[in-house]
Design an enzyme around this catalytic site. Structure first.
Site, mmCIF file in Angstrom:
data_model
loop_
_atom_site.group_PDB
_atom_site.id
_atom_site.type_symbol
_atom_site.label_atom_id
_atom_site.label_comp_id
_atom_site.label_asym_id
_atom_site.label_seq_id
_atom_site.Cartn_x
_atom_site.Cartn_y
_atom_site.Cartn_z
ATOM 1 N N PRO A 10 8.277 -13.042 2.586
ATOM 2 C CA PRO A 10 7.864 -11.658 2.535
ATOM 3 C C PRO A 10 7.680 -11.030 1.150
ATOM 4 C CG PRO A 10 10.346 -11.876 3.101
ATOM 5 C CD PRO A 10 9.717 -13.313 3.061
ATOM 6 N N ASN A 11 6.457 -10.278 1.363
ATOM 7 C CA ASN A 11 6.040 -9.583 0.103
ATOM 8 C C ASN A 11 5.194 -10.385 -0.905
ATOM 9 O OD1 ASN A 11 6.874 -6.923 1.145
ATOM 10 N ND2 ASN A 11 9.063 -7.702 0.516
ATOM 11 N N ARG A 18 1.881 -6.300 -6.686
ATOM 12 C CA ARG A 18 3.470 -5.868 -6.791
ATOM 13 C C ARG A 18 4.034 -6.057 -7.941
ATOM 14 N NH1 ARG A 18 8.145 -8.882 -3.803
ATOM 15 N NH2 ARG A 18 9.763 -7.646 -4.216
ATOM 16 N N TYR A 23 6.316 -10.299 -11.324
ATOM 17 C CA TYR A 23 5.632 -11.525 -10.482
ATOM 18 C C TYR A 23 4.206 -11.921 -11.299
ATOM 19 C CZ TYR A 23 9.158 -10.214 -7.328
ATOM 20 O OH TYR A 23 10.254 -10.055 -6.837
ATOM 21 N N ASN A 75 8.738 -20.664 -1.215
ATOM 22 C CA ASN A 75 9.243 -19.355 -1.754
ATOM 23 C C ASN A 75 9.612 -18.189 -0.604
ATOM 24 O OD1 ASN A 75 9.649 -16.861 -3.194
ATOM 25 N ND2 ASN A 75 8.384 -17.160 -4.606
ATOM 26 N N ALA A 78 12.890 -12.527 -0.206
ATOM 27 C CA ALA A 78 14.175 -12.185 0.101
ATOM 28 C C ALA A 78 15.120 -12.921 0.959
ATOM 29 C CB ALA A 78 14.073 -10.640 0.373
ATOM 30 N N GLU A 99 12.792 -25.218 -3.301
ATOM 31 C CA GLU A 99 12.748 -24.006 -3.240
ATOM 32 C C GLU A 99 12.139 -23.483 -4.520
ATOM 33 O OE1 GLU A 99 16.338 -20.478 -3.478
ATOM 34 O OE2 GLU A 99 16.989 -22.557 -3.682
ATOM 35 N N HIS A 101 11.196 -19.828 -6.969
ATOM 36 C CA HIS A 101 11.100 -18.392 -7.188
ATOM 37 C C HIS A 101 10.104 -18.174 -8.533
ATOM 38 C CE1 HIS A 101 13.705 -17.550 -4.215
ATOM 39 N NE2 HIS A 101 14.490 -18.676 -4.577
ATOM 40 N N ARG A 108 18.556 -11.243 -12.232
ATOM 41 C CA ARG A 108 18.038 -10.104 -11.599
ATOM 42 C C ARG A 108 19.191 -9.470 -10.860
ATOM 43 N NH1 ARG A 108 12.752 -10.950 -8.354
ATOM 44 N NH2 ARG A 108 12.944 -8.552 -8.182
#
Length: 141
Positions: A10-11, A18, A23, A75, A78, A99, A101, A108
């Protein structure tokens, strides 16, 4: 020719737009051009979904095709921190999953410090910006 699926959650369709301070300014499409140029002997497929079930379906759809796929670079956004369904899908398949990111999730918000998918992935790469995807490909080949 072996394949690698890069799968974004998502996103991540908003990369380049964004929160560029976290990012970056590059879209995924721009970065994919770079990756495909670097890895001409690997077919790099790409998919993105904002929907948890669709991500599970994609993982399952290639998860046993070890003759064709070297792995999945995931990735999960969330969903990394909330989705037992995605963790279960990764655990169930034979194709290895790395995985990734873009940001350093440990630096964070506290909710981002725990990954539900990390224990069932081959490894985790985070904090290297878009280069996290390249490093994950290197881990799979």
């Amino acid at each position: 020719m072996k394949k690698i699926l890069i799968l974004n959650g998502p996103n991540l369709n908003l990369l380049g737009l964004r929160n560029p301070g976290v990012y970056g300014n590059q879209s995924m499409e721009q970065y994919l051009e770079f990756l495909r140029d670097c890895y001409r002997d690997i077919e790099i497929e790409y998919s993105q979904s904002n929907h948890e079930g669709e991500l599970v379906d994609l993982i399952q759809s290639i998860g046993y095709d070890t003759d064709s796929y070297s792995g999945i670079v995931l990735n999960a956004g969330a969903y990394t921190h909330t989705s037992l369904a995605i963790a279960d899908a990764i655990e169930a398949v034979a194709v290895p999953v790395v995985e990734v990111h873009i940001s350093n999730v440990a630096a964070r918000e506290p909710i981002r410090h725990k990954s539900l998918i990390a224990p069932v992935c081959r490894g985790t790469i985070c904090g290297f910006g878009m280069d996290s995807y390249r490093l994950a490909i290197e881990a799979l080949i």
